[in-house]
Design a protein around this motif. Structure first.
Motif, PDB file in Angstrom:
ATOM      1  N   ARG A   1       0.835  -1.192   0.000  1.00  0.00           N
ATOM      2  CA  ARG A   1       0.000   0.000   0.000  1.00  0.00           C
ATOM      3  C   ARG A   1       0.877   1.252   0.000  1.00  0.00           C
ATOM      4  N   PRO A   2       0.380   2.376  -0.527  1.00  0.00           N
ATOM      5  CA  PRO A   2       1.186   3.613  -0.586  1.00  0.00           C
ATOM      6  C   PRO A   2       1.626   4.064   0.802  1.00  0.00           C
ATOM      7  N   ASP A   3       2.738   4.788   0.842  1.00  0.00           N
ATOM      8  CA  ASP A   3       3.278   5.260   2.116  1.00  0.00           C
ATOM      9  C   ASP A   3       2.225   5.990   2.946  1.00  0.00           C
ATOM     10  N   GLY A   4       1.536   6.942   2.313  1.00  0.00           N
ATOM     11  CA  GLY A   4       0.558   7.740   3.040  1.00  0.00           C
ATOM     12  C   GLY A   4      -0.533   6.891   3.658  1.00  0.00           C
ATOM     13  N   GLU A   5      -0.959   5.857   2.934  1.00  0.00           N
ATOM     14  CA  GLU A   5      -2.003   4.982   3.455  1.00  0.00           C
ATOM     15  C   GLU A   5      -1.495   4.173   4.641  1.00  0.00           C
ATOM     16  N   LEU A   6      -0.263   3.669   4.552  1.00  0.00           N
ATOM     17  CA  LEU A   6       0.300   2.918   5.672  1.00  0.00           C
ATOM     18  C   LEU A   6       0.460   3.804   6.907  1.00  0.00           C
ATOM     19  N   ILE A   7       0.874   5.037   6.709  1.00  0.00           N
ATOM     20  CA  ILE A   7       1.038   5.950   7.842  1.00  0.00           C
ATOM     21  C   ILE A   7      -0.307   6.216   8.498  1.00  0.00           C
ATOM     22  N   GLU A   8      -1.351   6.421   7.704  1.00  0.00           N
ATOM     23  CA  GLU A   8      -2.674   6.657   8.272  1.00  0.00           C
ATOM     24  C   GLU A   8      -3.210   5.414   8.983  1.00  0.00           C
ATOM     25  N   LEU A   9      -2.952   4.239   8.423  1.00  0.00           N
ATOM     26  CA  LEU A   9      -3.354   3.004   9.103  1.00  0.00           C
ATOM     27  C   LEU A   9      -2.621   2.864  10.433  1.00  0.00           C
ATOM     28  N   ALA A  10      -1.336   3.202  10.439  1.00  0.00           N
ATOM     29  CA  ALA A  10      -0.547   3.124  11.670  1.00  0.00           C
ATOM     30  C   ALA A  10      -1.111   4.064  12.728  1.00  0.00           C
ATOM     31  N   ARG A  11      -1.432   5.280  12.328  1.00  0.00           N
ATOM     32  CA  ARG A  11      -1.976   6.256  13.272  1.00  0.00           C
ATOM     33  C   ARG A  11      -3.349   5.823  13.789  1.00  0.00           C
ATOM     34  N   ALA A  12      -4.182   5.289  12.891  1.00  0.00           N
ATOM     35  CA  ALA A  12      -5.519   4.869  13.296  1.00  0.00           C
ATOM     36  C   ALA A  12      -5.460   3.708  14.286  1.00  0.00           C
ATOM     37  N   ASP A  13      -4.609   2.730  14.003  1.00  0.00           N
ATOM     38  CA  ASP A  13      -4.492   1.585  14.915  1.00  0.00           C
ATOM     39  C   ASP A  13      -3.861   1.997  16.242  1.00  0.00           C
ATOM     40  N   LEU A  14      -2.890   2.913  16.187  1.00  0.00           N
ATOM     41  CA  LEU A  14      -2.289   3.399  17.427  1.00  0.00           C
ATOM     42  C   LEU A  14      -3.332   4.132  18.269  1.00  0.00           C
ATOM     43  N   GLU A  15      -4.195   4.903  17.633  1.00  0.00           N
ATOM     44  CA  GLU A  15      -5.268   5.585  18.368  1.00  0.00           C
ATOM     45  C   GLU A  15      -6.218   4.571  18.998  1.00  0.00           C
ATOM     46  N   THR A  16      -6.513   3.499  18.264  1.00  0.00           N
ATOM     47  CA  THR A  16      -7.424   2.489  18.792  1.00  0.00           C
ATOM     48  C   THR A  16      -6.896   1.856  20.068  1.00  0.00           C
ATOM     49  N   VAL A  17      -5.619   1.538  20.102  1.00  0.00           N
ATOM     50  CA  VAL A  17      -5.078   0.800  21.250  1.00  0.00           C
ATOM     51  C   VAL A  17      -4.574   1.706  22.367  1.00  0.00           C
ATOM     52  N   THR A  18      -4.272   2.972  22.067  1.00  0.00           N
ATOM     53  CA  THR A  18      -3.717   3.862  23.101  1.00  0.00           C
ATOM     54  C   THR A  18      -4.506   5.147  23.304  1.00  0.00           C
ATOM     55  N   GLY A  19      -5.348   5.515  22.347  1.00  0.00           N
ATOM     56  CA  GLY A  19      -6.066   6.774  22.420  1.00  0.00           C
ATOM     57  C   GLY A  19      -5.273   7.964  21.925  1.00  0.00           C
TER      58      GLY A  19
END
Length: 453
Positions: A362-380
């Protein structure tokens, strides 16, 4: 010596190949022609250190097993002992069933020796099944092998596999319990089973290592790039960027395209690539090596403000039945004191398991957004990162499938007929850096013995 100026080609410039080149230089001396061929734009293979704005951070492997001697000994030889740092001593968590849970204690790669250790992760039915397992009929054929998932799910149930075992194996192999063999990944468990353990519970209890003083892991303060640079300089080799496209016997030596004739060759490349090069040497060995499959993964490194409320843990592993895209989070600035001292937070978000590598492309930008979204899910955490970096590892980790030890033994046995040709790499005897240092050293030692007699 067979020649007054021995020549050796090392195909592959990862840690195994660089260690091999360095060892060859030390044993053969300044007269030897040592050439390292690698088709990557940089050396180091699956090790890479970048500057994310606040200093160096590893975005491949970041640690080594400190209780193995290979890496500390190598660092001492290169004058880098002062680079060794140890973790802060925090424990990781597991994200499962929509919440953070403590990592089960007293397990062997997530396989419990009692129901109590996984009480937070599994349901009551599974807990009862684990508790009753020692009394259930059990059969194990000495010397046999199967996937970790097959063994554990049959005895303890699928929840133990997806919520305890898979998260840990995914961190080591980018694989799943169903793709990893017991004998290669958990040799102490296989030994306990071979010795006649009456249940999986008994085998795990016998195989769990006795705690010993001192840190389990170590790292380099300035990242693995420091070690890679030191090896490159000390090897004093000719480095050729390109792909070795052919290998064949050439009298008493070998011919490597595009280098020409050399006295000896070390293939320090992934198993599928080694298979291609070995096809013109021994079709049977090439066929066996080609069966070792690889997993791809990606790492998204994030630099976050220092005031972010990051959990006081070393990382977060993700259960495979959890509704997340990421497979793990390394809370690097919590895990390592030298990174915490920078005043900002560093987090690595990992993606990709064997059989599900499409996420990696997946494109860099998409991976970064997925990383941020999952990090928000588990840590807020919702803060914008001050910097980010995406690293893809295509074919980064071999899968130690059931029967892997026999496969490697057959390849190594077959290679003994070829004087001056050796293999090295993470697909042989372990995926960690110490294991790669060991196989690179072994390959170089055998080549020295060949060209020096």
């Amino acid at each position: 010596m067979t020649t007054t100026r021995p020549s050796v080609a090392v195909i592959g410039g990862g840690i195994s190949g660089l260690v091999a080149a360095y060892r060859l230089r030390r044993s053969l001396g300044s007269v030897a022609d040592i050439t390292v061929v690698d088709d990557s734009p940089r050396l180091g293979g699956k090790l890479r250190t970048i500057d994310l704005g606040g200093g160096p951070i590893d975005i491949g492997a970041e640690a080594f097993i400190a209780r193995r001697p290979e890496v500390p000994a190598l660092l001492a030889e290169l004058g880098l002992t002062d680079q060794i740092v140890y973790p802060a001593g925090l424990s990781p968590l597991i994200w499962s069933q929509g919440s953070l849970n403590r990592l089960p204690a007293g397990t062997l790669m997530g396989i419990p020796a009692s129901s109590e250790s996984v009480r937070d992760l599994v349901d009551e039915q599974t807990l009862s099944r684990i508790a009753a397992e020692p009394g259930a009929p059990f059969e194990w054929t000495r010397g046999s092998d199967c996937s970790v998932a097959e063994l554990v799910s049959q005895r303890f149930g699928d929840q133990v596999v997806s919520r305890s075992v898979d998260p840990l194996l995914g961190g080591v192999y980018s694989g799943l319990a169903e793709t990893i063999g017991v004998r290669a990944a958990l040799p102490t468990l296989a030994a306990a089973l071979d010795a006649g353990a009456q249940s999986l519970t008994d085998a795990v209890a016998a195989a769990v290592p006795t705690p010993t003083p001192g840190p389990v892991f170590g790292a380099l303060r300035d990242g693995y790039g420091i070690l890679l640079d030191a090896l490159r300089q000390a090897a004093d080799a000719t480095f050729v960027r390109g792909e070795a496209s052919g290998l064949r016997r050439d009298g008493k030596g070998w011919n490597v395209d595009p280098l020409g004739s050399v006295d000896a060759v070390i293939l320090a490349v992934p198993a599928p690539r080694a298979a291609v090069l070995l096809a013109g040497v021994d079709a049977d060995i090439a066929r066996i090596a080609s069966g070792i499959e690889l997993a791809s993964s990606a790492v998204v490194a994030l630099r976050l403000p220092g005031q972010v409320d990051l959990p006081q843990n070393s990382g977060i592993l993700v259960a495979t039945d959890a509704d997340l895209t990421a497979k793990a989070f390394t809370l690097s600035s919590r895990k390592w004191t030298h990174l915490a001292d920078r005043g900002e937070h560093l987090v690595r978000v990992s993606f990709g398991r064997f059989g599900a590598s499409e996420i990696v492309d997946r494109p860099d930008g998409e991976l970064i957004e997925l990383a941020r979204a999952d990090l928000e899910t588990v840590t807020g955490i919702t803060e914008e990162p001050g910097a980010s970096f995406v690293q893809r590892w295509h074919g980064g980790l071999p899968q130690y499938s059931p029967g892997h030890t026999e496969i490697v033994a057959e390849i190594e046995s077959g290679m003994t007929q070829f004087d001056g040709l050796e293999v090295a790499g993470s697909w042989l005897h372990g995926v960690g850096v110490p294991a790669c240092v060991a196989v690179g050293t072994t390959a170089a030692t055998r080549i020295f013995e060949r060209v020096a007699r």
